[in-house]
Scaffold this active site. Structure first.
Site, PDB file in Angstrom:
ATOM      1  CE  LYS A  56      -2.789   3.224   4.206  1.00  0.00           C
ATOM      2  NZ  LYS A  56      -4.244   3.655   3.605  1.00  0.00           N
ATOM      3  CB  SER A  91      -2.893   4.266   0.205  1.00  0.00           C
ATOM      4  OG  SER A  91      -3.506   4.323   1.040  1.00  0.00           O
ATOM      5  CB  SER A 122      -6.719   4.429   0.357  1.00  0.00           C
ATOM      6  OG  SER A 122      -5.868   5.081  -0.327  1.00  0.00           O
TER       7      SER A 122
END
Length: 477
Positions: free
Chosen positions: A83, A158, A182
């Site tokens: 990520k 997220s 997230s």
């Protein structure tokens, strides 16, 4: 190439080196010599190229991916992504923000080293909303990350880029992290397994460890329970927190233990769950009872100020980024942060004097959480208060007050585990929305009890295997 207008469900499962394997299965095939790590990387790169043309999930590609040095790792040769809020040496870390020009990281973040210790091959970095603040991966001036089940809907946030790639079949699992939901939110939106570990279960997150209350945990999103179980065990082989009970060898199936499970349908903050979500949770409870578990209603008696306190703390994070942003890039301009980030910062600026009380009350949340678990092994609840919204509903371009109202009516369950530091798991429910989108259900446990979460997850997966977005022909180059 199939166009967005022609197809609203995206998947790239095909007859190639990856086949139908999850990460555990692919690693076994590589170890047996049935496929090489290089073949797996090439097949994944081709799948990613096709999926990303419609999903917009990738931030950065690695030009020449190389297997991690941990050749004997549990996932040796398995292709994956990191990520884009976590440093990977040689690649820029952009945090999903247009407020600065990211520069290449000089070294791996501590969690990246733990991630690589499992033997994975990193193909690049996935997109996230600005600084991970939003529960959807959308932007003011760029394409959103689209949900593989329906490209007109949010992939969550997220860790939306990671979830979109995994759900579409581009890679078996991908890195995700969770500061308020997230990992679990995009897992729920995309029909995946999303385990947020206990605070301290993996190496501390570089951002979270600098906060007065560390709310961030790293992990993965995956398509199978065994991948999430094996990843946690493999990460522990690199580093184990002696203050927590060991995960031990990777679990491979349900133990048959009968559990006492609390049922929480509406949020402790008073947000009412919508019909399809409530149906998904009650259907899961019915399955659990059929498997021999005991399910009973439970209350979580939170401080009535919890939501406001978490919002203030959320604003503190945006404020700190505005103050320290030049450490990310010399051209950082806080005025170029998106509407959600600016609104959070302004909210905090008006309340900054309350910070000590906010932190103190948030820390006390563990008392109410522990009280709810008396006589229980787990708590079952929704992940989100309503089903996955269409793109635009939670866009940072929406006026801040309206956007905040929408977020608080959506993200009503997940932050408690971040504040208390407890493990929590999102799983696909046995039911879906009327238009076929997944709905996530959440299990929460006491600190250090990831094995109990995985136990119930294996049982549910064995009883009703999780769906995949494979009801349309795969994309072809």
């Amino acid at each position: 190439m199939t166009t967005f207008e022609e197809q609203t469900t995206v998947h790239v499962f095909r007859d190639d080196a990856l086949g139908e394997h999850d990460a555990v299965g692919l690693a076994e095939a590589i170890r047996r010599g049935e496929v090489s790590a290089a073949e797996a990387a090439r097949a994944a790169a081709a799948r990613v190229r096709d999926a990303d043309a419609l999903l917009h999930a990738v931030q950065t590609h690695v030009d020449a991916p190389a297997p991690a040095p941990a050749a004997g790792g549990a996932f040796a040769g398995v292709p994956t992504f990191v990520k884009d809020n976590t440093d990977y040496a040689g690649l820029p870390t952009g945090h999903g923000s247009a407020a600065f020009t990211p520069r290449a990281a000089r070294r791996h973040a501590p969690f990246t080293r733990q991630f690589l210790s499992t033997g994975v091959t990193v193909l690049g970095k996935t997109r996230l909303p600005e600084f991970g603040f939003s529960p959807t991966t959308e932007y003011e001036g760029a394409e959103p990350v689209r949900n593989p089940w329906h490209t007109g809907h949010s992939a969550g946030g997220s860790s939306g880029g990671s979830a979109a790639l995994v759900a579409a079949g581009a890679v078996p699992f991908a890195h995700a992290n969770d500061g308020g939901g997230s990992i679990r939110i995009p897992a729920a939106c995309c029909g995946l397994v999303g385990l947020k570990p206990t605070r301290g279960r993996v190496v501390p997150n570089a951002q979270g460890r600098q906060l007065p209350l560390d709310i961030v945990s790293d992990g993965i999103v995956s398509r199978t329970v065994r991948d999430s179980a094996a990843f946690l065990a493999a990460a522990e082989a690199h580093w184990r927190n002696p203050k927590l009970p060991p995960v031990g060898p990777p679990a491979e199936g349900p133990s048959g233990r009968r559990l006492r499970i609390g049922l929480l349908l509406d949020s402790p903050g008073g947000v009412t769950t919508d019909g399809p979500t409530r149906e998904a949770v009650t259907a899961t409870a019915t399955v659990l009872e059929g498997l021999g578990h005991t399910v009973q209603p439970v209350e979580l008696a939170m401080d009535p100020r919890f939501t406001e306190d978490f919002l203030t703390y959320w604003g503190l994070l945006s404020f700190l980024l505005g103050v320290t942003g030049r450490t990310l890039g010399s051209d950082f301009d806080r005025h170029r942060m998106d509407g959600l980030s600016r609104g959070l910062r302004e909210t905090y600026t008006a309340k900054w004097r309350t910070t000590p009380g906010v932190v103190r009350r948030l820390r006390r949340t563990r008392v109410a959480y522990a009280a709810a678990f008396r006589g229980l092994d787990l708590v079952l609840s929704p992940v989100l208060a309503h089903t996955t919204p269409p793109l635009g509903h939670l866009s940072p371009a929406v006026p801040y007050e309206t956007l905040l109202e929408r977020i608080l009516a959506y993200v009503a369950f997940t932050p408690v585990n971040n504040v208390v530091g407890t493990p929590s798991l999102s799983l696909p429910a046995p039911t879906a929305t009327p238009d076929g989108l997944p709905v996530g259900v959440m299990f929460s446990a006491r600190p250090g009890h990831e094995r109990t979460l995985l136990d119930v997850a294996f049982a549910l997966e064995a009883d009703r295997p999780f769906r995949r977005p494979t009801d349309v022909p795969p994309l072809r180059p």
